[in-house]
Structure formats: C-alpha cells, structure tokens
Enzyme design. Structure first.
Site, PDB file in Angstrom:
ATOM      1  CB  THR A 165       2.342  13.119  23.012  1.00  0.00           C
ATOM      2  OG1 THR A 165       2.014  12.339  24.170  1.00  0.00           O
ATOM      3  CG2 THR A 165       3.158  12.278  22.050  1.00  0.00           C
ATOM      4  CD  GLU A 166       5.206  10.242  26.586  1.00  0.00           C
ATOM      5  OE1 GLU A 166       6.093  10.377  27.451  1.00  0.00           O
ATOM      6  OE2 GLU A 166       4.100   9.717  26.817  1.00  0.00           O
TER       7      GLU A 166
ATOM      8  CE  LYS B 133      -3.198  14.187  31.266  1.00  0.00           C
ATOM      9  NZ  LYS B 133      -2.079  14.797  30.550  1.00  0.00           N
TER      10      LYS B 133
ATOM     11  CB  SER C 235      -5.768   8.046  26.420  1.00  0.00           C
ATOM     12  OG  SER C 235      -4.723   8.843  25.920  1.00  0.00           O
TER      13      SER C 235
ATOM     14  CG  ASP D 178       0.833  12.140  32.882  1.00  0.00           C
ATOM     15  OD1 ASP D 178       1.907  11.678  33.318  1.00  0.00           O
ATOM     16  OD2 ASP D 178       0.590  12.248  31.668  1.00  0.00           O
TER      17      ASP D 178
ATOM     18  CB  ALA E 214      -3.950  14.730  26.645  1.00  0.00           C
TER      19      ALA E 214
END
Length: 229
Positions: A11-12, A37, A41, A54, A117
């Site tokens: 993530t990120e 997407k 969350s 996003d 995600a």
C-alpha cells in the site's frame, strides 16, 4: 475490450499516480480510456456520498467519463484493509459482480484500467481477494514498485505470484519516493535484471507534476491495445 490491472508491491506505493500517468500516456496515443477502482476503503463522506480520492483522480484523467458509482462501486469509509472495512459496513464484496461491472465499462472504451488496493494478495472477503478479481478479468497486470529498502524482494514475490496465478505481467513502473534513496541506480538495475517483464519507465520524485507530465517518463506502447497480450 482491452484492459489493464494495476497492482503494487504494497500500500502507499503510488498505484494511483502511476495509473493516472498510464491513462494520460494512453490518451496521448489516441487510445480512449476508462478507469475503475472497484473497492476502496478510506473514503470520505460528502454531500454526494462516500468518495475516494484515488477513484476521483482516475476519473479526472480517463478520457471516457462515467458516474462515480460505476468507477468505485464499493466505497468503504474506514481507512483499513478492504475486507475488514466491508465487514464493519455489513457488505459482502461480490467479485463476479465487480468483474461484470468492469466488463461493462471496458465495452465503452478502447482500454479499461482497473486499480487494486494494497498489494496482490489483499483480501476482499474471507476467502477471495483482489488477485481473484484480476483472474476473473484476465487482464494483463502492471506492477508499481516504490523504490525503497525492501522493494526488490516485494517486487519479485509479487511478480512470481502474478505469474503463478496465470496472469500476464505486462510491465512494471519504478516510482521514486525519495530522490535521496541510497543506491537508487543499483536498485533499479537489479529490478530491471530480475523482474520478468519490461520496465515501462521510472517516475521521478515530482509531487506537483501532472499526469500528463509524468506520462512523458513512461513508454505506453507496450500496453496499448493490440500490443499487451
């Protein structure tokens, strides 16, 4: 009815930054693009309902516009793992339904970009995850690698998992998170040597750059419809 599935090493890592850059690059090649997407969350409450930054960013760049609910059909408020957020919201994520919704979007553009995600193995329910959605779609996969300590292991394991699941790893993008990253060029060379797919480009650290500016650092001809098979 072509598509791409964008995943990341974690993530990120900049999946949305890369996704928007790919959309802009494909647009510049004359490819009509749509974006999705499927599950997000960390959505914020607005007057129009839950919204994910996003998903909104992808919508802004895609050349074929769709309503928010089609781009992000499962919007979850807690900023936690999607399957845990879905449990808290009392929602069961319907992977076959999401795949059908994606195909409907894909029918309206030359290419649909679907962004996951987290990483490849992130769960969506107790037994099903994003990898299962990607497999249901069968789209080639683009891997986003945030270049930092540990990224080589994460990238190689993700590439191995994608291929083991029977999907085509079409390419990968290096996202520079820290311009002062130690041994940056050596890390990039190791990734180029060991990953079983072409590097589509390296995005430099440029927080204020537009998607079109970033797209200039990518070679989208590898993933344009008719090439990415």
């Amino acid at each position: 009815m072509a598509g791409l599935f964008v995943t990341g090493t974690d993530t990120e890592v900049g999946k949305t930054v890369v996704g928007c850059s790919l959309l802009a690059g494909l647009n510049a090649l004359g490819v009509s693009t749509a974006a999705m997407k499927p599950v997000a969350s960390g959505c914020e409450r607005t007057a129009n309902g839950l919204r994910n930054e996003d998903a909104l960013a992808l919508m802004e760049v895609a050349s074929v516009r769709h309503g928010y609910d089609r781009v992000n059909p499962v919007a979850l408020e807690p900023a936690i793992a999607p399957h845990l957020a879905a449990i808290e919201a009392g929602i069961t994520v319907d992977v076959p339904g999401l795949a059908a919704a994606a195909r409907a979007l894909a029918a309206e553009a030359d290419l649909l970009l679907v962004e996951g995600a987290g990483g490849w193995r992130v769960p969506l329910t107790g037994s099903v995850g994003f990898a299962d959605l990607a497999a249901a779609l069968g789209y080639p996969v683009v891997l986003v690698v945030a270049v930092r300590l540990g990224c080589i292991n994460h990238a190689l394991l993700t590439a191995e998992a994608v291929q083991r699941d029977g999907l085509h790893l079409a390419g990968w993008v290096a996202n520079i998170m820290n311009p002062q990253e130690p041994r940056l060029e050596q890390q990039l060379e190791t990734l180029r040597t060991r990953l079983p797919a072409p590097c589509l480009g390296t995005l430099p650290w440029a927080p204020e750059a537009s998607a079109a500016d970033r797209a200039r650092h990518l070679d989208c001809t590898f993933i344009a419809p008719g090439r990415c098979r």
